[in-house]
Structures are given as structure tokens and as C-alpha cells.
Design a protein around this motif. Structure first.
Motif, PDB file in Angstrom:
ATOM      1  N   ALA A  72       0.824  -1.213   0.000  1.00  0.00           N
ATOM      2  CA  ALA A  72       0.000   0.000   0.000  1.00  0.00           C
ATOM      3  C   ALA A  72       0.858   1.263   0.000  1.00  0.00           C
ATOM      4  O   ALA A  72       0.346   2.353  -0.239  1.00  0.00           O
ATOM      5  CB  ALA A  72      -0.928   0.006   1.209  1.00  0.00           C
ATOM      6  N   GLY A  73       2.161   1.127   0.210  1.00  0.00           N
ATOM      7  CA  GLY A  73       3.037   2.278   0.294  1.00  0.00           C
ATOM      8  C   GLY A  73       3.560   2.797  -1.036  1.00  0.00           C
ATOM      9  O   GLY A  73       4.313   3.760  -1.071  1.00  0.00           O
ATOM     10  N   MET A  74       3.149   2.156  -2.151  1.00  0.00           N
ATOM     11  CA  MET A  74       3.662   2.588  -3.450  1.00  0.00           C
ATOM     12  C   MET A  74       2.627   2.345  -4.536  1.00  0.00           C
ATOM     13  O   MET A  74       1.929   1.341  -4.527  1.00  0.00           O
ATOM     14  CB  MET A  74       4.931   1.802  -3.779  1.00  0.00           C
ATOM     15  N   ARG A  75       2.547   3.259  -5.458  1.00  0.00           N
ATOM     16  CA  ARG A  75       1.652   3.134  -6.613  1.00  0.00           C
ATOM     17  C   ARG A  75       2.402   3.628  -7.847  1.00  0.00           C
ATOM     18  O   ARG A  75       2.984   4.708  -7.818  1.00  0.00           O
ATOM     19  CB  ARG A  75       0.396   3.974  -6.401  1.00  0.00           C
ATOM     20  N   VAL A  76       2.394   2.834  -8.923  1.00  0.00           N
ATOM     21  CA  VAL A  76       3.050   3.208 -10.168  1.00  0.00           C
ATOM     22  C   VAL A  76       1.968   3.535 -11.199  1.00  0.00           C
ATOM     23  O   VAL A  76       1.023   2.761 -11.374  1.00  0.00           O
ATOM     24  CB  VAL A  76       3.936   2.064 -10.710  1.00  0.00           C
ATOM     25  N   THR A  88      -2.199   1.833 -14.036  1.00  0.00           N
ATOM     26  CA  THR A  88      -1.614   1.941 -12.703  1.00  0.00           C
ATOM     27  C   THR A  88      -1.521   0.552 -12.093  1.00  0.00           C
ATOM     28  O   THR A  88      -2.315  -0.338 -12.417  1.00  0.00           O
ATOM     29  CB  THR A  88      -2.457   2.834 -11.769  1.00  0.00           C
ATOM     30  N   ALA A  89      -0.555   0.382 -11.185  1.00  0.00           N
ATOM     31  CA  ALA A  89      -0.403  -0.884 -10.465  1.00  0.00           C
ATOM     32  C   ALA A  89       0.407  -0.639  -9.203  1.00  0.00           C
ATOM     33  O   ALA A  89       1.174   0.320  -9.120  1.00  0.00           O
ATOM     34  CB  ALA A  89       0.299  -1.926 -11.339  1.00  0.00           C
ATOM     35  N   GLY A  90       0.225  -1.523  -8.244  1.00  0.00           N
ATOM     36  CA  GLY A  90       1.016  -1.503  -7.024  1.00  0.00           C
ATOM     37  C   GLY A  90       1.919  -2.722  -6.999  1.00  0.00           C
ATOM     38  O   GLY A  90       1.852  -3.590  -7.878  1.00  0.00           O
ATOM     39  N   PRO A  91       2.777  -2.819  -5.999  1.00  0.00           N
ATOM     40  CA  PRO A  91       3.659  -3.976  -5.886  1.00  0.00           C
ATOM     41  C   PRO A  91       2.879  -5.293  -5.904  1.00  0.00           C
ATOM     42  O   PRO A  91       1.853  -5.434  -5.247  1.00  0.00           O
ATOM     43  CB  PRO A  91       4.353  -3.762  -4.541  1.00  0.00           C
ATOM     44  N   GLY A  92       3.380  -6.237  -6.710  1.00  0.00           N
ATOM     45  CA  GLY A  92       2.747  -7.548  -6.816  1.00  0.00           C
ATOM     46  C   GLY A  92       1.592  -7.608  -7.796  1.00  0.00           C
ATOM     47  O   GLY A  92       0.960  -8.647  -7.953  1.00  0.00           O
ATOM     48  N   ARG A 120       5.063   7.018   5.125  1.00  0.00           N
ATOM     49  CA  ARG A 120       4.852   6.275   6.375  1.00  0.00           C
ATOM     50  C   ARG A 120       5.135   4.792   6.205  1.00  0.00           C
ATOM     51  O   ARG A 120       5.316   4.076   7.178  1.00  0.00           O
ATOM     52  CB  ARG A 120       3.414   6.473   6.861  1.00  0.00           C
ATOM     53  N   GLU A 121       5.160   4.311   4.946  1.00  0.00           N
ATOM     54  CA  GLU A 121       5.375   2.891   4.658  1.00  0.00           C
ATOM     55  C   GLU A 121       6.799   2.571   4.201  1.00  0.00           C
ATOM     56  O   GLU A 121       7.082   1.447   3.804  1.00  0.00           O
ATOM     57  CB  GLU A 121       4.383   2.413   3.590  1.00  0.00           C
ATOM     58  N   LEU A 122       7.684   3.564   4.258  1.00  0.00           N
ATOM     59  CA  LEU A 122       9.070   3.334   3.856  1.00  0.00           C
ATOM     60  C   LEU A 122       9.947   3.097   5.067  1.00  0.00           C
ATOM     61  O   LEU A 122       9.841   3.797   6.069  1.00  0.00           O
ATOM     62  CB  LEU A 122       9.605   4.533   3.070  1.00  0.00           C
TER      63      LEU A 122
END
Length: 142
Positions: A72-76, A88-92, A120-122
Motif C-alpha cells: 500500500a506504500g507505493m503506486r506506479v 496503474t499498479a502496485g507492488p505484486g 509512512r510505509e518506507l
């Protein structure tokens, strides 16, 4: 399919300062988010073994990214030159970017990437940069 023919130079990251250009470090004022842009990422996919066959191509963001506590800490987000679909996609996650008959031995596309991080998620890994490399998967259709 592989993208080993893609140029291997590193693309320079650009911090997006958002609507308040006085905010340093790509962070929006009063927000826990930071945005980084990578413009002009060139991909050249080796598709010779699939030429003339119906297929789907997916863009995949790796599930494990060192320094990221939660997906949830990253969005591409990506925009393309028009051959592949934006998305758009997130990790996994993997997203369909192209479907059709593979036209030949190579498929080339340019991506402009926008990556949003929830600070906050890094959890930085000592001595390592926050780094990830997305990749492509192909599914041949009957």
C-alpha cells in the motif's frame, strides 16, 4: 518474452513538487506522500517466438521492493507512446497493456512513469537505494 534488448541506461528520477513548488523532496504540502517521475523509459521486447500469434502482454510491478513495508506504500502510474495502454499498479500487481496479434520480432514502447510513495510505509535499508525494476509477461491465446 524478454526485454533484454531494452536500453539499460538509468533514467534520471525527477521529484514532483506538486502544486506547491516550494515544498522540497517531491512531497506535497501537508501530505505524507512523495512523487517521483521517470520520463522516457524505453522498452524493446523480444517477441520473435510469438510473431503472428494472438497474445496478451502484461506490465508487472515486483511484489518485493526493499525498503517498502507494505504494498500500500507505493503506486506506479504510466503513460505510453500509444502502442501499449496506460495504467496503474502496485507492488505484486500485473496489468494488461496490450492484446492482439504479435506483429513481429520486436515490440518497442516508451513509458513515462509516475511513482507515488507513502512515506509512512518506507523503511530505508542501510546502504541501499529504494529500487525496483518492473517487467513484462506474455500470455499466448488459443
Amino acid at each position: 518474452m524478454n526485454d533484454s534488448a531494452s536500453p539499460r541506461g538509468r533514467v534520471q528520477a525527477q521529484l514532483d513538487t506538486g502544486p506547491d513548488s516550494s515544498t522540497p523532496g517531491g512531497q506535497f504540502a501537508g501530505s505524507p506522500y512523495a512523487v517521483v517521475r521517470f520520463n522516457g523509459v524505453e522498452y524493446r521486447l523480444a517477441t520473435a517466438r510469438y510473431a503472428g500469434r494472438r497474445a496478451r502482454i502484461f506490465y508487472v510491478v515486483p511484489a518485493f521492493i526493499p525498503g517498502l513495508r507494505s504494498p500500500a506504500g507505493m503506486r506506479v502510474e504510466w503513460r505510453t507512446g500509444g502502442l501499449f495502454a496506460p495504467g496503474t499498479a502496485g507492488p505484486g500487481e500485473r496489468r494488461l497493456v496490450w492484446s492482439g496479434t504479435v506483429p513481429g520480432p520486436w515490440m518497442s514502447e516508451r513509458f513515462d512513469l509516475r511513482v507515488q510513495f507513502d512515506l509512512r510505509e518506507l523503511r530505508p535499508v542501510p546502504g541501499a537505494a529504494l529500487d525496483f525494476e518492473s517487467y513484462f509477461e506474455i500470455e499466448v491465446l488459443p
